[in-house]
Design an enzyme around this catalytic site. Structure first.
Site, PDB file in Angstrom:
ATOM      1  N   ASN A 106      -6.413   7.378  14.092  1.00  0.00           N
ATOM      2  CA  ASN A 106      -7.744   6.390  13.564  1.00  0.00           C
ATOM      3  C   ASN A 106      -7.824   5.211  12.773  1.00  0.00           C
ATOM      4  O   ASN A 106      -6.938   5.116  11.485  1.00  0.00           O
ATOM      5  CB  ASN A 106      -9.014   7.953  13.449  1.00  0.00           C
ATOM      6  CG  ASN A 106      -9.005   7.591  12.216  1.00  0.00           C
ATOM      7  OD1 ASN A 106     -10.292   6.951  11.141  1.00  0.00           O
ATOM      8  ND2 ASN A 106      -8.812   8.457  11.358  1.00  0.00           N
ATOM      9  N   PHE A 110     -15.004   3.493   8.676  1.00  0.00           N
ATOM     10  CA  PHE A 110     -16.664   4.208   8.619  1.00  0.00           C
ATOM     11  C   PHE A 110     -17.956   4.051   9.267  1.00  0.00           C
ATOM     12  O   PHE A 110     -18.687   3.233   9.084  1.00  0.00           O
ATOM     13  CB  PHE A 110     -16.822   3.701   7.093  1.00  0.00           C
ATOM     14  CG  PHE A 110     -16.226   4.372   6.131  1.00  0.00           C
ATOM     15  CD1 PHE A 110     -15.096   5.624   6.472  1.00  0.00           C
ATOM     16  CD2 PHE A 110     -16.202   4.048   4.975  1.00  0.00           C
ATOM     17  CE1 PHE A 110     -14.533   6.581   5.389  1.00  0.00           C
ATOM     18  CE2 PHE A 110     -15.113   4.508   3.012  1.00  0.00           C
ATOM     19  CZ  PHE A 110     -14.358   5.229   3.658  1.00  0.00           C
ATOM     20  N   SER A 174      -9.926   6.736   2.243  1.00  0.00           N
ATOM     21  CA  SER A 174      -9.716   5.571   3.536  1.00  0.00           C
ATOM     22  C   SER A 174      -8.993   5.070   4.148  1.00  0.00           C
ATOM     23  O   SER A 174      -9.210   3.938   3.095  1.00  0.00           O
ATOM     24  CB  SER A 174     -10.637   5.788   4.416  1.00  0.00           C
ATOM     25  OG  SER A 174     -10.672   5.355   5.707  1.00  0.00           O
ATOM     26  N   ASN A 176      -8.559   2.749   5.914  1.00  0.00           N
ATOM     27  CA  ASN A 176      -9.066   1.341   6.951  1.00  0.00           C
ATOM     28  C   ASN A 176     -10.332   1.026   6.593  1.00  0.00           C
ATOM     29  O   ASN A 176     -11.118  -0.217   7.239  1.00  0.00           O
ATOM     30  CB  ASN A 176     -10.307   1.908   8.142  1.00  0.00           C
ATOM     31  CG  ASN A 176      -9.088   2.908   9.264  1.00  0.00           C
ATOM     32  OD1 ASN A 176      -7.844   2.711   9.051  1.00  0.00           O
ATOM     33  ND2 ASN A 176      -9.215   3.851   9.159  1.00  0.00           N
ATOM     34  N   THR A 177     -10.765   1.404   5.164  1.00  0.00           N
ATOM     35  CA  THR A 177     -11.567   0.109   4.397  1.00  0.00           C
ATOM     36  C   THR A 177     -11.229  -0.977   3.346  1.00  0.00           C
ATOM     37  O   THR A 177     -10.091  -0.536   2.474  1.00  0.00           O
ATOM     38  CB  THR A 177     -12.647   1.228   4.433  1.00  0.00           C
ATOM     39  OG1 THR A 177     -13.236   1.123   4.947  1.00  0.00           O
ATOM     40  CG2 THR A 177     -13.504  -0.309   2.373  1.00  0.00           C
ATOM     41  N   LYS A 212     -12.126  12.998  -2.550  1.00  0.00           N
ATOM     42  CA  LYS A 212     -10.678  13.262  -1.910  1.00  0.00           C
ATOM     43  C   LYS A 212      -9.950  12.062  -1.831  1.00  0.00           C
ATOM     44  O   LYS A 212     -10.104  11.265  -1.841  1.00  0.00           O
ATOM     45  CB  LYS A 212     -11.786  12.891  -0.559  1.00  0.00           C
ATOM     46  CG  LYS A 212     -10.602  13.205   0.595  1.00  0.00           C
ATOM     47  CD  LYS A 212     -11.926  13.575   2.103  1.00  0.00           C
ATOM     48  CE  LYS A 212     -10.438  13.457   3.402  1.00  0.00           C
ATOM     49  NZ  LYS A 212     -11.089  13.791   4.477  1.00  0.00           N
ATOM     50  N   ASN A 241      -6.296  13.441   2.807  1.00  0.00           N
ATOM     51  CA  ASN A 241      -7.080  12.448   3.730  1.00  0.00           C
ATOM     52  C   ASN A 241      -5.494  11.774   4.830  1.00  0.00           C
ATOM     53  O   ASN A 241      -4.759  12.406   4.951  1.00  0.00           O
ATOM     54  CB  ASN A 241      -7.127  10.738   3.168  1.00  0.00           C
ATOM     55  CG  ASN A 241      -8.449  10.184   3.840  1.00  0.00           C
ATOM     56  OD1 ASN A 241      -8.399  10.329   5.558  1.00  0.00           O
ATOM     57  ND2 ASN A 241      -9.616  10.177   3.187  1.00  0.00           N
TER      58      ASN A 241
HETATM   59  C1  LIG Z   1     -11.107  10.731  13.680  1.00  0.00           C
HETATM   60  C2  LIG Z   1     -11.372  10.147  12.270  1.00  0.00           C
HETATM   61  C3  LIG Z   1     -11.830  10.346  11.908  1.00  0.00           C
HETATM   62  C4  LIG Z   1     -11.943  10.311   9.973  1.00  0.00           C
HETATM   63  N1  LIG Z   1     -13.174  10.347   9.423  1.00  0.00           N
HETATM   64  C5  LIG Z   1     -13.630  10.609   8.238  1.00  0.00           C
HETATM   65  C6  LIG Z   1     -14.810   9.952   7.534  1.00  0.00           C
HETATM   66  O1  LIG Z   1     -15.251   9.481   7.663  1.00  0.00           O
HETATM   67  N2  LIG Z   1     -14.188  10.757   5.667  1.00  0.00           N
HETATM   68  C7  LIG Z   1     -13.355  10.983   5.349  1.00  0.00           C
HETATM   69  O2  LIG Z   1     -12.934  11.298   4.791  1.00  0.00           O
HETATM   70  N3  LIG Z   1     -12.676  11.463   6.578  1.00  0.00           N
HETATM   71  C8  LIG Z   1     -12.287  11.355   8.036  1.00  0.00           C
HETATM   72  N4  LIG Z   1     -11.125  11.670   9.036  1.00  0.00           N
HETATM   73  C9  LIG Z   1     -10.484  12.346   7.826  1.00  0.00           C
HETATM   74  C10 LIG Z   1     -10.472  13.878   7.911  1.00  0.00           C
HETATM   75  O3  LIG Z   1     -11.433  15.168   7.408  1.00  0.00           O
HETATM   76  C11 LIG Z   1      -8.996  15.412   7.580  1.00  0.00           C
HETATM   77  O4  LIG Z   1      -8.665  14.336   6.040  1.00  0.00           O
HETATM   78  C12 LIG Z   1      -7.944  14.530   7.980  1.00  0.00           C
HETATM   79  O5  LIG Z   1      -8.003  14.218   9.561  1.00  0.00           O
HETATM   80  C13 LIG Z   1      -6.555  15.171   7.793  1.00  0.00           C
HETATM   81  O6  LIG Z   1      -7.027  16.842   8.296  1.00  0.00           O
HETATM   82  P1  LIG Z   1      -7.068  16.743  10.006  1.00  0.00           P
HETATM   83  O7  LIG Z   1      -5.014  16.943  10.082  1.00  0.00           O
HETATM   84  O8  LIG Z   1      -7.670  19.095  10.371  1.00  0.00           O
HETATM   85  O9  LIG Z   1      -7.755  15.889  11.272  1.00  0.00           O
HETATM   86  C14 LIG Z   1     -10.923  11.769   9.629  1.00  0.00           C
HETATM   87  C15 LIG Z   1     -10.251  11.622  10.744  1.00  0.00           C
HETATM   88  C16 LIG Z   1     -10.565  11.762  11.898  1.00  0.00           C
HETATM   89  C17 LIG Z   1      -8.855  12.360  12.916  1.00  0.00           C
END
Ligand SMILES: Cc1cc2nc3c(=O)[nH]c(=O)nc-3n(C[C@H](O)[C@H](O)[C@H](O)COP(=O)(O)O)c2cc1C
Length: 339
Positions: A106, A110, A174, A176-177, A212, A241
């Site tokens: 992704n 945000f 993240s 992406n910022t 995080k 993350n």
């Molecule tokens: C579509 C998507 C959006 C995410 N948005 C955020 C976010 O807004 N803030 C954040 O701290 N992590 C975000 N994450 C990261 C997840 O919280 C997590 O740390 C990461 O995906 C690893 O866990 P997973 O493998 O179970 O998805 C996002 C992940 C995905 C897939």
């Protein structure tokens, strides 16, 4: 049942499918999976968690479906990332699936409704029913893309959200910022955390402040960050993350997309980082382990590496809404067999 819905959802663009899921969850008609497992209760940060499996940030960005996610069997829910002003994020498409490797990429950036609407949603949840104020709902906070002084955004969010958040998760990881992950650098991190902790301490409710981190920190960076966070006195870490790396074995076209990779290919990398931080901090700083948790074994790996609690997101997409409860059942059985 989910397998049929999943087929239809996988025909759609990934973000559209997520939107459909959120709409369905908002109806409140979703059958509850929540079960109680007394063996899985744990006390941390001044709360009693009914089980250690939480929803990771990003799924419920705007705090719209907390009751549904608790009903699904999650022991706690982290909402956000919320930023002070609403923002639309990066151009679409910006979420991609690789079904073969059970991964997502992704580059959302945000997108969210902003503090004002988010706060209304969270307040509405806290008044939703008699016991809603007892639910453990963490709030993940971030900065707006156009903010030149990040600490101001984080301080504002701490002030505005401490009343209703069980804990605050400071997201500086993240990918992406632009510039966000630079806050993880040693020189920037210490003064940044000091200011945030001061702001936290100035509120009526002193909420646990968790940080995080990215899974892409080098070993040297991890050592430095561990020293800084121990000295600063934050309450815990969320590891990890997404990653900007692209391990072998991913679909080629998928692998070329920019953004953060999550799901199965992230699992071992995030577990290694959990183990490393547990060692670096002498087990003194609670860790929420996240990254590729999609089975009982994945959950056990992270707990054994030193995590006290877990979170997942991508696993829900591939394994369906029964996943948190299935993991809890498996952990419960393993615990009783070991006793
Ligand atoms: C579509 C998507 C959006 C995410 N948005 C955020 C976010 O807004 N803030 C954040 O701290 N992590 C975000 N994450 C990261 C997840 O919280 C997590 O740390 C990461 O995906 C690893 O866990 P997973 O493998 O179970 O998805 C996002 C992940 C995905 C897939």
């Amino acid at each position: 049942m989910y397998k049929i819905a999943q087929k239809a959802l996988f025909l759609m663009d990934a973000e559209m499918a997520h939107g459909v899921g959120i709409k369905a969850l908002k109806t409140g008609l979703y059958p509850p999976h929540r079960q109680k497992f007394s063996s899985l209760k744990r006390s941390l940060f001044g709360f009693e968690f009914p089980n250690p499996v939480g929803l990771a940030a990003g799924f419920d960005k705007n705090a719209e479906v907390i009751p549904a996610m608790l009903n699904m069997g999650f022991g706690f829910v982290e909402v956000g990332t919320v930023t002070p002003k609403p923002q639309s994020g990066n151009p679409k498409p910006r979420i991609f699936r690789d079904i073969g490797s059970k991964a997502l990429i992704n580059r959302l950036g945000f997108p969210n409704v902003g503090l004002e609407s988010f706060k209304k949603n969270l307040e509405a949840f806290r008044h939703w029913e008699e016991h809603a104020h007892e639910a453990i709902v963490g709030v993940n906070i971030g900065m707006n893309k156009d903010q030149s002084d990040p600490v101001e955004d984080y301080k504002l969010l701490i002030r505005e959200l401490s009343d209703h958040a069980s804990y605050l998760a400071v997201n500086i990881s993240s990918p992406n910022t632009p510039g966000l992950r630079d806050l993880q650098k040693k020189e920037a991190l210490a003064p940044f955390l000091d200011e945030l902790l001061k702001e936290r301490d100035a509120q009526d409710y002193h909420r646990p402040l968790l940080l995080k981190l990215s899974s892409d920190l080098t070993e040297a960076e991890q050592e430095e960050v561990a020293k800084v966070v121990m000295k600063a006195g934050i309450d815990g870490l969320i590891l990890t993350n997404t990653t900007c790396e692209r391990p072998a074995g991913l679909d080629e076209k998928f692998s070329r997309e920019t953004g953060g990779l999550s799901g199965q290919p992230l699992a071992a990398k995030s577990t290694d980082m959990i183990r490393n931080f547990a060692q670096l901090t002498g087990g003194k700083l609670p860790i929420i382990g996240v990254g590729g948790v999609a089975s009982v074994k994945d959950a056990q790996d992270k707990l054994e590496a030193g995590a006290s609690l877990l979170q997942l997101y991508t696993g829900l997409v591939y394994e369906g809404p029964g996943l948190p409860n299935r993991i809890c059942k498996g952990l419960d059985v393993a615990k009783r067999n070991a006793a």
